[in-house]
Design a protein around this motif. Structure first.
Motif, PDB file in Angstrom:
ATOM      1  N   PRO A   1      -1.910  -6.632   6.655  1.00 40.99           N
ATOM      2  CA  PRO A   1      -0.846  -5.964   7.407  1.00 40.99           C
ATOM      3  C   PRO A   1      -0.536  -4.589   6.828  1.00 40.99           C
ATOM      4  CG  PRO A   1       0.047  -7.759   6.092  1.00 40.99           C
ATOM      5  CD  PRO A   1      -1.436  -7.819   5.971  1.00 40.99           C
ATOM      6  N   THR A   2      -0.098  -3.717   7.691  1.00 39.07           N
ATOM      7  CA  THR A   2       0.293  -2.375   7.256  1.00 39.07           C
ATOM      8  C   THR A   2       1.675  -2.431   6.610  1.00 39.07           C
ATOM      9  OG1 THR A   2       1.391  -1.845   9.337  1.00 39.07           O
ATOM     10  CG2 THR A   2      -0.979  -1.338   9.178  1.00 39.07           C
TER      11      THR A   2
ATOM     12  N   ASP B   1       7.292  -4.283   6.491  1.00 40.17           N
ATOM     13  CA  ASP B   1       8.718  -3.922   6.550  1.00 40.17           C
ATOM     14  C   ASP B   1       9.402  -4.627   7.717  1.00 40.17           C
ATOM     15  OD1 ASP B   1       8.461  -2.319   4.347  1.00 40.17           O
ATOM     16  OD2 ASP B   1       8.570  -0.418   5.442  1.00 40.17           O
ATOM     17  N   ALA B   2       8.759  -4.633   8.873  1.00 42.36           N
ATOM     18  CA  ALA B   2       9.328  -5.294  10.051  1.00 42.36           C
ATOM     19  C   ALA B   2       9.485  -6.793   9.798  1.00 42.36           C
ATOM     20  CB  ALA B   2       8.451  -5.045  11.277  1.00 42.36           C
TER      21      ALA B   2
ATOM     22  N   PHE C   1       6.108  -8.888  -2.580  1.00 41.60           N
ATOM     23  CA  PHE C   1       6.073 -10.351  -2.650  1.00 41.60           C
ATOM     24  C   PHE C   1       5.326 -10.938  -1.461  1.00 41.60           C
ATOM     25  CE2 PHE C   1       7.844 -14.399  -1.299  1.00 41.60           C
ATOM     26  CZ  PHE C   1       7.626 -15.178  -2.424  1.00 41.60           C
ATOM     27  N   VAL C   2       5.691 -10.500  -0.273  1.00 40.60           N
ATOM     28  CA  VAL C   2       5.072 -11.040   0.949  1.00 40.60           C
ATOM     29  C   VAL C   2       3.575 -10.724   0.995  1.00 40.60           C
ATOM     30  CG1 VAL C   2       5.010 -10.791   3.472  1.00 40.60           C
ATOM     31  CG2 VAL C   2       7.185 -11.067   2.301  1.00 40.60           C
ATOM     32  N   ALA C   3       3.190  -9.573   0.477  1.00 40.17           N
ATOM     33  CA  ALA C   3       1.787  -9.177   0.510  1.00 40.17           C
ATOM     34  C   ALA C   3       0.936  -9.942  -0.508  1.00 40.17           C
ATOM     35  CB  ALA C   3       1.659  -7.681   0.242  1.00 40.17           C
ATOM     36  N   SER C   4       1.562 -10.533  -1.527  1.00 37.54           N
ATOM     37  CA  SER C   4       0.755 -11.160  -2.566  1.00 37.54           C
ATOM     38  C   SER C   4       0.947 -12.664  -2.699  1.00 37.54           C
ATOM     39  CB  SER C   4       1.028 -10.494  -3.917  1.00 37.54           C
ATOM     40  OG  SER C   4       2.380 -10.674  -4.280  1.00 37.54           O
ATOM     41  N   VAL C   5       2.168 -13.130  -2.812  1.00 31.27           N
ATOM     42  CA  VAL C   5       2.430 -14.524  -3.159  1.00 31.27           C
ATOM     43  C   VAL C   5       2.045 -15.531  -2.069  1.00 31.27           C
ATOM     44  CG1 VAL C   5       4.221 -16.155  -3.856  1.00 31.27           C
ATOM     45  CG2 VAL C   5       4.162 -13.881  -4.839  1.00 31.27           C
ATOM     46  N   PRO C   6       2.426 -15.356  -0.800  1.00 33.90           N
ATOM     47  CA  PRO C   6       2.047 -16.366   0.197  1.00 33.90           C
ATOM     48  C   PRO C   6       0.535 -16.602   0.289  1.00 33.90           C
ATOM     49  CG  PRO C   6       3.795 -15.019   1.062  1.00 33.90           C
ATOM     50  CD  PRO C   6       3.337 -14.371  -0.222  1.00 33.90           C
TER      51      PRO C   6
END
Length: 96
Positions: free
Chosen positions: A7-8, A13-14, A53-58
C-alpha cells in the motif's frame, strides 16, 4: 499468481484514520506542534507510528506458522488463542 503491490503512504494513512475513527478516536484532538511539558505526541507522530506498525506487524503476524515436523502437521496446529478460557468453554474442554 499476481503479486499485490504494497500500500502507498496515502492508503495507509486512510486506513489508520478510518480505524481510529471507528474506535472513536479523533486524531484532530492531538496537537500539531510538540509540547515538551506534556510529551503528548503530535498528529504527525501518531500517524507515522501507526502507519509504520500497520505496514510491518500484521504481515509478520499473518506469516506465522506453528512449528511442526512437516507442513502436513503444521496445518493441523491451531494458532494461539486470544481468550483460551472462552474457547475451552465453547468446546467443553474446561479443566482438561
Amino acid at each position: 499468481m499476481t503479486e499485490v503491490p504494497p500500500p502507498t503512504q496515502e492508503e495507509l494513512d486512510a486506513f489508520v484514520r478510518t480505524r481510529l475513527a471507528l474506535a472513536g478516536f479523533d486524531l484532530t484532538l492531538l496537537p500539531e506542534q510538540g509540547d515538551a511539558e506534556t510529551g503528548v505526541p503530535t498528529r504527525a507522530q501518531v500517524l507515522e507510528n501507526l502507519r509504520s506498525f500497520v505496514a510491518s506487524v500484521p504481515g509478520a503476524i499473518s506469516a506465522w506458522t506453528p512449528s511442526a515436523e512437516s507442513p502436513a502437521y503444521a496445518q493441523q496446529e491451531a494458532p494461539p488463542l486470544l481468550y483460551p478460557s472462552i474457547a475451552e468453554a465453547w468446546t467443553g474442554k474446561v479443566g482438561e
